[in-house]
Enzyme design. Structure first.
Site, PDB file in Angstrom:
ATOM      1  N   THR A 118       0.758   1.219  -7.893  1.00  0.00           N
ATOM      2  CA  THR A 118       0.977   0.464  -6.660  1.00  0.00           C
ATOM      3  C   THR A 118       2.203  -0.422  -6.852  1.00  0.00           C
ATOM      4  O   THR A 118       2.191  -1.331  -7.683  1.00  0.00           O
ATOM      5  CB  THR A 118      -0.250  -0.391  -6.320  1.00  0.00           C
ATOM      6  OG1 THR A 118      -1.377   0.473  -6.145  1.00  0.00           O
ATOM      7  CG2 THR A 118      -0.022  -1.182  -5.039  1.00  0.00           C
ATOM      8  N   GLY A 156     -19.851 -11.801   2.243  1.00  0.00           N
ATOM      9  CA  GLY A 156     -20.292 -11.927   0.867  1.00  0.00           C
ATOM     10  C   GLY A 156     -19.625 -13.081   0.154  1.00  0.00           C
ATOM     11  O   GLY A 156     -19.210 -14.061   0.771  1.00  0.00           O
ATOM     12  N   ASN A 208      -4.438  -1.832   1.791  1.00  0.00           N
ATOM     13  CA  ASN A 208      -5.249  -2.817   1.083  1.00  0.00           C
ATOM     14  C   ASN A 208      -5.244  -4.173   1.786  1.00  0.00           C
ATOM     15  O   ASN A 208      -6.256  -4.882   1.797  1.00  0.00           O
ATOM     16  CB  ASN A 208      -4.754  -2.965  -0.358  1.00  0.00           C
ATOM     17  CG  ASN A 208      -5.280  -1.857  -1.252  1.00  0.00           C
ATOM     18  OD1 ASN A 208      -6.095  -1.042  -0.841  1.00  0.00           O
ATOM     19  ND2 ASN A 208      -4.802  -1.804  -2.480  1.00  0.00           N
ATOM     20  N   LYS A 241      -4.177  -8.779  -5.952  1.00  0.00           N
ATOM     21  CA  LYS A 241      -2.812  -8.548  -6.413  1.00  0.00           C
ATOM     22  C   LYS A 241      -1.921  -8.014  -5.304  1.00  0.00           C
ATOM     23  O   LYS A 241      -0.761  -8.451  -5.139  1.00  0.00           O
ATOM     24  CB  LYS A 241      -2.843  -7.564  -7.591  1.00  0.00           C
ATOM     25  CG  LYS A 241      -1.482  -7.070  -8.071  1.00  0.00           C
ATOM     26  CD  LYS A 241      -1.630  -6.164  -9.269  1.00  0.00           C
ATOM     27  CE  LYS A 241      -2.290  -4.852  -8.936  1.00  0.00           C
ATOM     28  NZ  LYS A 241      -1.432  -3.966  -8.122  1.00  0.00           N
ATOM     29  N   CYS A 279      -6.987  -4.720  -7.247  1.00  0.00           N
ATOM     30  CA  CYS A 279      -6.135  -4.272  -6.144  1.00  0.00           C
ATOM     31  C   CYS A 279      -5.936  -5.314  -5.052  1.00  0.00           C
ATOM     32  O   CYS A 279      -4.810  -5.778  -4.838  1.00  0.00           O
ATOM     33  CB  CYS A 279      -6.710  -2.993  -5.527  1.00  0.00           C
ATOM     34  SG  CYS A 279      -6.703  -1.585  -6.648  1.00  0.00           S
ATOM     35  N   LEU A 334      -7.915   5.113  -4.427  1.00  0.00           N
ATOM     36  CA  LEU A 334      -9.155   5.310  -5.164  1.00  0.00           C
ATOM     37  C   LEU A 334      -9.956   4.022  -5.192  1.00  0.00           C
ATOM     38  O   LEU A 334      -9.427   2.961  -5.516  1.00  0.00           O
ATOM     39  CB  LEU A 334      -8.850   5.749  -6.603  1.00  0.00           C
ATOM     40  CG  LEU A 334      -7.938   6.968  -6.785  1.00  0.00           C
ATOM     41  CD1 LEU A 334      -7.690   7.208  -8.272  1.00  0.00           C
ATOM     42  CD2 LEU A 334      -8.547   8.197  -6.128  1.00  0.00           C
TER      43      LEU A 334
END
Length: 455
Positions: free
Chosen positions: A121, A263, A218, A273, A270, A156
């Site tokens: 990434t 939560g 993301n 960052k 991931c 993933l």
């Protein structure tokens, strides 16, 4: 096809093993000799469901090998996947030193056409820097060798990485037409052909758009999580049930149900960052991403939510009090402790004078390592690691749930009540129904699900 994978972390090891499973000849390179020795002895350095079996099967078949030999790795693969870490730098930007070191090694040793695939990434513009590093090494050698750099970001999920790779919902490939771009496209198309037989899953675009797509994906998912966490905190105040709200808005097809669970905050390698790196990229272009700044701030605050609930219930001074914690990894089905909310919670409990007993199905060893770094040896002595979840409950003031492992979903609530000093559960993942907890005599505090008396 002959493929080289540079880096044997989550992305590299899963990518290499799964491509070998499809019949490719895969050479995995890593500079860490201990990791390579472990892989060659039949072990794997990470916990990922299904991965160990795939690695063992393909090692035995001769399709998957592991080495620290850089020259051999460059000679092996026409496709050179760079899958090394890009940790956050001090300013929040992605640290590209390992990516560029891999590129320089390729340029230093390549003797024929190579496709360099950025799997890590990386920020927009990294492919240009990789190409420049390779050209510098070729110029130093006075070698004229053609190559092409493409972007092929990974999508993933830790804990489901093998399944995600073998059954992808999309494959993003960025390439440019110059410098062997068409040849690179043909090779990448051939590599991913097995995934496209049912229907086309590949999205072709320019390199910079592919690099941007990974960060954008993301950032969007992180935004949904922080959005729901902020609403959950308000739901606690007004007496609403955030789970009912989730179902009500998730039924709208324009919104959907994914990543709408309230939560104790997100963690891992991931989301934290990548949100920071995208913000840093924007600042380099004199633009502020105000929404993402808020997403990060909300998440940092949310990691303290369980600690605040403990203080609200048991007081500021926790000296002499003992608590049980279920779940340490940042998410289920992994032993990854990077940016895990449990680290924030445990630090706060210990600093307020409490002792803690903890259990996690797979992350205990990694948790001991990182918690010693967080707390120091003396304070770590106040944390007891238990082999069974119920053993953590003895004489505890309350049970705190941080990670939503399946093994925690249907426990023996009567045994929980018997073992706890007080029948109190503070649930950071909303595993249980408040009405059910009231019915079995447990005082229950969820995230956005607390039972309040309306005035």
């Amino acid at each position: 096809m002959k493929i080289t994978i540079i880096g044997t972390g989550y992305v590299g090891l899963v990518t290499g093993a799964c491509l070998a499973e499809l019949g490719n000849d895969v050479f995995c390179l890593d500079v860490d000799q201990k990791k390579i020795d472990l892989l060659n002895s039949g072990g794997i350095p990470i916990h990922e469901p299904g991965l160990e079996e795939i690695v063992a099967r393909n090692r035995a078949a001769g399709r998957l090998r592991f080495s620290t030999d850089v020259a051999a790795s460059v000679a092996h693969g026409t496709l050179q996947f760079i899958a090394v870490g890009t940790p956050p730098d001090e300013d929040g930007s992605a640290d590209l030193q390992y990516v560029l070191a891999a590129a320089r090694n390729i340029g230093r040793h390549m003797k024929e056409f190579k496709v360099i695939v950025d799997k890590s990434t990386v920020p927009v513009g990294t492919a240009d820097r990789v190409a420049a590093a390779i050209r510098e090494e070729l110029a130093e050698r006075e070698a004229k060798v053609d190559f092409s750099v493409v972007s092929n970001p990974e999508f993933l999920k830790e804990g489901a990485a093998v399944e995600d790779f073998m059954r992808p919902d999309r494959i993003v490939i960025g390439h440019d037409d110059s410098h062997g771009g068409q040849r690179a496209r043909d090779l990448m198309k051939l590599l991913y052909a097995p995934f496209n037989r049912n229907h086309e899953r590949t999205y072709w675009m320019d390199v910079r758009s592919a690099e941007f797509t990974k960060y954008a994906a993301n950032a969007m998912l992180a935004t949904r999580i922080s959005f729901m966490n902020e609403l959950a905190n308000l739901a606690d105040r007004v007496g609403a049930d955030i789970e009912a709200v989730r179902q009500g808005i998730g039924s709208d097809p324009r919104i959907g149900y994914s990543f709408l669970y309230a939560g104790a905050g997100y963690g891992g390698s991931c989301f934290p960052k990548d949100v920071q790196a995208l913000e840093r990229t924007a600042r380099q272009y004199d633009q502020e991403l105000l929404i993402l700044r808020a997403v990060e701030a909300v998440n940092d605050r949310q990691k303290h939510i369980l600690g605040r609930k403990v203080v609200a219930r048991f007081g500021e001074d926790l000296t002499g009090k003992h608590f049980a914690v279920w779940g340490l990894a940042f998410k289920p089905n992994t032993d990854d402790m990077r940016e895990a909310p449990s680290r924030v919670l445990l630090r706060e409990l210990i600093e307020r004078g409490a002792t803690v007993a903890v259990h996690d199905p797979v992350a205990m060893h990694e948790a001991k390592r990182v918690l010693e770094l967080d707390l120091g040896t003396a304070k770590l002595a106040r944390v007891r690691f238990t082999d069974a979840p119920m053993d953590a409950l003895d004489d505890a003031e309350a049970l705190l749930i941080v990670t939503e492992w399946k093994a925690f979903r249907s426990p023996d609530f009567e045994e929980i009540k018997e073992r706890l000093k007080h029948p109190v559960i503070l649930d950071g993942r909303n595993l249980y129904e408040p009405d059910l907890m009231t019915g079995v005599g447990i005082e229950y505090h969820g995230i956005g699900r607390s039972v309040l008396t309306r005035k």
